[in-house]
Design a protein around this motif. Structure first.
Motif, PDB file in Angstrom:
ATOM      1  N   MET A  24       0.826  -1.213   0.000  1.00  0.00           N
ATOM      2  CA  MET A  24       0.000   0.000   0.000  1.00  0.00           C
ATOM      3  C   MET A  24       0.850   1.249   0.000  1.00  0.00           C
ATOM      4  O   MET A  24       0.532   2.229  -0.658  1.00  0.00           O
ATOM      5  N   ARG A  25       1.979   1.201   0.751  1.00  0.00           N
ATOM      6  CA  ARG A  25       2.843   2.371   0.813  1.00  0.00           C
ATOM      7  C   ARG A  25       3.447   2.654  -0.556  1.00  0.00           C
ATOM      8  O   ARG A  25       3.471   3.782  -1.018  1.00  0.00           O
ATOM      9  N   SER A  26       3.905   1.608  -1.230  1.00  0.00           N
ATOM     10  CA  SER A  26       4.564   1.863  -2.508  1.00  0.00           C
ATOM     11  C   SER A  26       3.561   2.283  -3.590  1.00  0.00           C
ATOM     12  O   SER A  26       3.893   3.055  -4.476  1.00  0.00           O
ATOM     13  N   LEU A  27       2.308   1.836  -3.492  1.00  0.00           N
ATOM     14  CA  LEU A  27       1.309   2.262  -4.481  1.00  0.00           C
ATOM     15  C   LEU A  27       0.694   3.610  -4.142  1.00  0.00           C
ATOM     16  O   LEU A  27       0.200   4.318  -5.018  1.00  0.00           O
ATOM     17  N   GLY A  28       0.707   3.954  -2.857  1.00  0.00           N
ATOM     18  CA  GLY A  28       0.112   5.213  -2.409  1.00  0.00           C
ATOM     19  C   GLY A  28       0.839   6.432  -2.951  1.00  0.00           C
ATOM     20  O   GLY A  28       0.238   7.477  -3.164  1.00  0.00           O
ATOM     21  N   ASP A  29       2.146   6.288  -3.174  1.00  0.00           N
ATOM     22  CA  ASP A  29       2.934   7.370  -3.772  1.00  0.00           C
ATOM     23  C   ASP A  29       2.760   7.278  -5.288  1.00  0.00           C
ATOM     24  O   ASP A  29       3.168   6.314  -5.920  1.00  0.00           O
ATOM     25  N   LYS A  30       2.125   8.289  -5.878  1.00  0.00           N
ATOM     26  CA  LYS A  30       1.753   8.176  -7.295  1.00  0.00           C
ATOM     27  C   LYS A  30       2.946   8.166  -8.244  1.00  0.00           C
ATOM     28  O   LYS A  30       2.890   7.509  -9.287  1.00  0.00           O
ATOM     29  N   ILE A  31       3.993   8.907  -7.881  1.00  0.00           N
ATOM     30  CA  ILE A  31       5.181   8.887  -8.744  1.00  0.00           C
ATOM     31  C   ILE A  31       5.770   7.482  -8.735  1.00  0.00           C
ATOM     32  O   ILE A  31       6.112   6.906  -9.766  1.00  0.00           O
ATOM     33  N   ASN A  32       5.840   6.916  -7.536  1.00  0.00           N
ATOM     34  CA  ASN A  32       6.376   5.563  -7.388  1.00  0.00           C
ATOM     35  C   ASN A  32       5.514   4.523  -8.109  1.00  0.00           C
ATOM     36  O   ASN A  32       6.029   3.617  -8.767  1.00  0.00           O
ATOM     37  N   SER A  33       4.168   4.674  -8.017  1.00  0.00           N
ATOM     38  CA  SER A  33       3.311   3.679  -8.668  1.00  0.00           C
ATOM     39  C   SER A  33       3.441   3.775 -10.194  1.00  0.00           C
ATOM     40  O   SER A  33       3.355   2.771 -10.897  1.00  0.00           O
ATOM     41  N   ARG A  34       3.713   4.973 -10.717  1.00  0.00           N
ATOM     42  CA  ARG A  34       3.976   5.110 -12.157  1.00  0.00           C
ATOM     43  C   ARG A  34       5.257   4.365 -12.542  1.00  0.00           C
ATOM     44  O   ARG A  34       5.328   3.746 -13.599  1.00  0.00           O
ATOM     45  N   GLU A  35       6.243   4.420 -11.645  1.00  0.00           N
ATOM     46  CA  GLU A  35       7.510   3.710 -11.909  1.00  0.00           C
ATOM     47  C   GLU A  35       7.257   2.200 -11.942  1.00  0.00           C
ATOM     48  O   GLU A  35       7.819   1.487 -12.784  1.00  0.00           O
ATOM     49  N   ILE A  36       6.404   1.725 -11.014  1.00  0.00           N
ATOM     50  CA  ILE A  36       6.098   0.289 -10.986  1.00  0.00           C
ATOM     51  C   ILE A  36       5.419  -0.108 -12.297  1.00  0.00           C
ATOM     52  O   ILE A  36       5.749  -1.137 -12.911  1.00  0.00           O
ATOM     53  N   ALA A  37       4.471   0.728 -12.752  1.00  0.00           N
ATOM     54  CA  ALA A  37       3.761   0.433 -14.002  1.00  0.00           C
ATOM     55  C   ALA A  37       4.740   0.382 -15.174  1.00  0.00           C
ATOM     56  O   ALA A  37       4.686  -0.544 -16.001  1.00  0.00           O
ATOM     57  N   LYS A  38       5.635   1.364 -15.233  1.00  0.00           N
ATOM     58  CA  LYS A  38       6.621   1.393 -16.320  1.00  0.00           C
ATOM     59  C   LYS A  38       7.477   0.132 -16.304  1.00  0.00           C
ATOM     60  O   LYS A  38       7.722  -0.481 -17.343  1.00  0.00           O
ATOM     61  N   ALA A  39       7.893  -0.253 -15.089  1.00  0.00           N
ATOM     62  CA  ALA A  39       8.714  -1.450 -14.955  1.00  0.00           C
ATOM     63  C   ALA A  39       7.969  -2.698 -15.409  1.00  0.00           C
ATOM     64  O   ALA A  39       8.569  -3.672 -15.874  1.00  0.00           O
ATOM     65  N   ALA A  40       6.627  -2.662 -15.288  1.00  0.00           N
ATOM     66  CA  ALA A  40       5.831  -3.814 -15.728  1.00  0.00           C
ATOM     67  C   ALA A  40       5.488  -3.704 -17.216  1.00  0.00           C
ATOM     68  O   ALA A  40       4.759  -4.531 -17.758  1.00  0.00           O
ATOM     69  N   GLY A  41       5.996  -2.654 -17.843  1.00  0.00           N
ATOM     70  CA  GLY A  41       5.778  -2.492 -19.280  1.00  0.00           C
ATOM     71  C   GLY A  41       4.430  -1.886 -19.629  1.00  0.00           C
ATOM     72  O   GLY A  41       3.937  -2.035 -20.751  1.00  0.00           O
ATOM     73  N   ILE A  42       3.811  -1.196 -18.673  1.00  0.00           N
ATOM     74  CA  ILE A  42       2.497  -0.595 -18.917  1.00  0.00           C
ATOM     75  C   ILE A  42       2.672   0.898 -19.170  1.00  0.00           C
ATOM     76  O   ILE A  42       3.332   1.585 -18.383  1.00  0.00           O
ATOM     77  N   PRO A  43       2.099   1.410 -20.248  1.00  0.00           N
ATOM     78  CA  PRO A  43       2.257   2.837 -20.517  1.00  0.00           C
ATOM     79  C   PRO A  43       1.611   3.706 -19.445  1.00  0.00           C
ATOM     80  O   PRO A  43       0.536   3.374 -18.928  1.00  0.00           O
ATOM     81  N   THR A  44       2.301   4.780 -19.083  1.00  0.00           N
ATOM     82  CA  THR A  44       1.726   5.765 -18.168  1.00  0.00           C
ATOM     83  C   THR A  44       1.503   7.035 -18.984  1.00  0.00           C
ATOM     84  O   THR A  44       2.108   7.190 -20.048  1.00  0.00           O
ATOM     85  N   THR A  45       0.648   7.916 -18.520  1.00  0.00           N
ATOM     86  CA  THR A  45       0.444   9.147 -19.275  1.00  0.00           C
ATOM     87  C   THR A  45       1.790   9.833 -19.426  1.00  0.00           C
ATOM     88  O   THR A  45       2.535   9.957 -18.448  1.00  0.00           O
ATOM     89  N   PRO A  46       2.119  10.293 -20.649  1.00  0.00           N
ATOM     90  CA  PRO A  46       3.411  10.935 -20.850  1.00  0.00           C
ATOM     91  C   PRO A  46       3.567  12.078 -19.859  1.00  0.00           C
ATOM     92  O   PRO A  46       2.633  12.832 -19.628  1.00  0.00           O
TER      93      PRO A  46
END
Lengths: 499, 165
Positions: free
Chosen positions: A112-134
């Motif tokens: 929850m802590r790592s997803l609660g930080d939106k910048i961090n959750s965008r990094e997780i998404a990128k690492a999983a190969g999921i596009p984030t809003t530019p």
């Protein structure tokens, strides 16, 4: 259940009731907590036991972590279900619950802590190969200007810790950028005690589409059909439907798979939702955030699948594995479901909260209609809590029938004298663009003249006036009748008149 | 002519009733309507068209909210009307609280009455209702005779209140 036999529900209103209903189905005992303002609230009667936890203010009751854990321990609970809002996504609370030896019904506090930080959750998404809003983080004003220039205006400034539209600003051109960043930082600091903001490309034809998922402790997972939640006011949803009228099945499956890969990357266990922004012009979707809780709009997913998501939260927390395959889930999906949020707010006065007693209350009922409500006649809408009175959910074989059923249900949902979002919702379900499925996140803004104007062309005025006369006369009848029967000699006096 | 405010707009209309049938006139249009209690709600019947709609009402001191079919509207009265006895301020008239037939008039003009005296007995829906004076005084005028039909909120008796001593 192996380990979970008694659960404290750390919430109030409709979601507390929703959770308690499932606990009862599972044969699990439930414990309610209540504040001073909730001594006679509806959720208490759905629990096996209820405990007073403090004053009306949420910070002194429903947000009082130690008190809630103490009640859970003393009442012999094995687990805590947080509902949504209040402490649901508070990683510190989740940690305290786990440390106290209780089971936390939700993802781990680390997740929850790592997803609660939106910048961090965008990094997780990128690492999983999921596009984030530019977009990206802001290091300096010059760097921000360069980045915004590359993205192309308009751009969006958002708070990293954000939610609910706070600390969010649209910037139309470079001249406004510096000031907007400054204001967004101030807002973010005030709202979340964290001034970090970032820039995102602003998507013009934006749709808010989200994927419900389940992941168990062994990594088995399920993704559900998408929910379209684009009808929003102040970045808060008021209507959700599944399936979406915007995207095709192929895109829905891609989004579902993306949701699972982001959540697994974050170490998620339990039920959750990944929110995406879908750019209809480009036909692309972007990761927005993960909601690490059961969401308000989960019932539409339950209606089209026939599954109980709260039950799955409890099974997974109990260590059980998901027994249904993705394929058999897909085969279960049928029909169309829509949810309307009934808020105690006046849509014709800029959604001002309408506080007070619910003196008249009638819920709709019938085939394909579900009301998840936390109120009844006599309940008080208080300034202390969320003004959500109820969620009205309908299911029908197709979208057109679901819209008509929703309109019917809203028409027979009678709440007075407080103002609610019902009149606005009725106008939305009669609006040509909504009916055609041609709407995006700007819908309420774009068609505000159709949706917020008070139409006074009533067909049944004469009927209303006759009814008014009838009610007035009958009120008198009862009054006088009472008066007569209360007289000791009334029968003697009336005797000669009654042959 | 009655005056109400519907969803913020003033509306003038006339209403009369005979037995259980109301006639509502707005502008040039008249409509006959009957109302029946229907469980917790009401049935509003249009005898000319043989059509009915279901309705629900919320009534508070200053307004009425009406739900009929898919419509919802607020009716506010321009001034508060007092109905029936018991509640509200004392007034020096006696009105028919509902339509009915005058069964008996217990006093005649110029008689002295005391607060709480039954002046008229009205029969409505098979029940006898005692209409009482809310003030001490002298009966100034009686506008009905036994056997007469009385409409809702029709003034039946006027009383000259006794001067304060």
């Amino acid at each position: 259940m192996k380990k979970i036999n008694k659960v404290l529900v750390a919430n109030r209103g409709e979601i507390a009731i929703r959770v308690m209903k499932t606990l009862k189905l599972l044969g699990v005992k439930s414990v309610a907590v209540y504040s001073e303002a909730d001594r006679t609230s509806k959720h208490l009667s759905y629990a096996n036991e209820a405990y007073h936890i403090g004053e009306a203010e949420a910070s002194k009751s429903y947000l009082n972590m130690d008190k809630i854990i103490d009640v859970a321990k003393k009442s012999g609970c094995d687990a805590i279900h947080p509902g949504y809002g209040f402490l649901a996504e508070n990683s510190i609370f989740a940690k305290k619950v786990q440390n106290s030896g209780l089971i936390w019904i939700g993802p781990s506090s680390e997740c929850m802590r790592s997803l609660g930080d939106k910048i961090n959750s965008r990094e997780i998404a990128k690492a999983a190969g999921i596009p984030t809003t530019p977009g990206g983080t802001i290091e300096s004003i010059d760097q921000a200007k360069k980045l915004a220039g590359e993205l192309g205006y308009p751009v969006l400034i958002k708070a990293s810790a954000g939610g609910g539209g706070k600390g969010m600003r649209i910037v139309q051109d470079e001249g406004e950028l510096e000031k907007a960043i400054e204001l967004a930082r101030q807002e973010a600091q005030a709202a979340f005690a964290d001034p970090t903001v970032y820039i995102e490309k602003y998507i013009v034809d934006a749709h808010h589409i989200e994927i419900q998922f389940l992941i168990d402790k062994e990594g088995n997972s399920l993704f559900f059909p998408e929910r379209e939640c684009s009808v929003q006011r102040r970045y808060q949803k008021i209507i959700e439907e599944t399936p979406s009228p915007t995207i095709d099945r192929e895109t829905a499956i891609k989004m579902g798979k993306a949701a699972i890969s982001v959540s697994k990357k974050a170490g998620y266990e339990g039920a959750g939702t990944v929110e995406f922004i879908y750019d209809k012009t480009e036909g692309k979707f972007y990761f927005l955030e993960v909601n690490a809780r059961i969401q308000v709009e989960h019932p539409v997913t339950e209606e089209v699948t026939g599954l109980d998501l709260i039950a799955y939260q409890i099974y997974i927390a109990d260590g059980q594995t998901i027994s249904i395959s993705q394929e058999s889930l897909n085969n279960r999906i049928s029909g169309h479901a829509i949810e309307s949020r009934i808020y105690a707010e006046d849509p014709d006065s800029d959604f001002m909260p309408s506080i007070g007693k619910v003196e008249h209350y009638k819920e709709p009922f019938g085939v394909g209609m579900r009301v998840d409500s936390g109120f009844f006649k006599g309940s008080e809408v208080s300034i202390n809590y969320d003004p959500l009175i109820a969620k009205l959910i309908v299911k029908a074989p197709n979208r057109e029938m679901a819209i008509n059923r929703m309109y019917e249900a809203l028409s027979s949902y009678h709440i007075a004298p407080i103002k609610t979002t019902i009149p606005l919702l009725k106008r939305v379900f009669k609006h040509k663009k909504f009916v055609e499925g041609d709407y995006n996140t700007k819908f309420l803004d774009l068609y505000k003249e159709d949706l917020f104007s008070q139409s006074s062309s009533n067909k049944y005025v004469s009927e209303g006036l006759a009814l008014l006369e009838f009610v007035k006369q009958h009120k008198s009848t009862y009054l006088i009748t009472d008066e007569i029967t209360s007289l000791p000699l009334c029968w003697d006096m009336l005797g000669k008149w009654r042959g | 002519m009655e005056k109400v405010i519907i969803n913020g707009e003033t509306l003038e209309y006339e209403i009369s009733s005979q037995n259980d049938l109301y006639t509502v006139t707005i502008g040039d249009e008249s409509k006959k309507i009957s109302v029946t209690k229907y469980g917790e709600e009401y049935l509003v019947f249009d005898p000319d068209k043989h059509s009915f709609v279901s309705a629900d009402v919320y009534k508070s001191k200053d307004k009425v909210i009406v739900w009929i079919e898919d419509e919802e509207f607020t009716i506010e009265e321009e001034k508060e009307e007092e109905f029936a006895s018991g509640e509200g301020q004392a007034e020096n008239v006696i009105k028919a609280p509902m339509p009915g037939v005058i069964k008996e008039i217990k006093f005649k003009e110029q008689d002295t009455v005391k607060k709480g005296d039954t002046v008229i007995i009205l029969e409505s829906m098979k029940v006898l209702h005692e209409l009482k004076t809310q003030v001490d005084g002298t009966i100034k005028s009686i506008s009905v005779k036994p056997g007469a039909q009385a409409g809702p909120s029709e003034v039946l008796v006027e009383i000259e209140p006794e001067e304060e001593k």
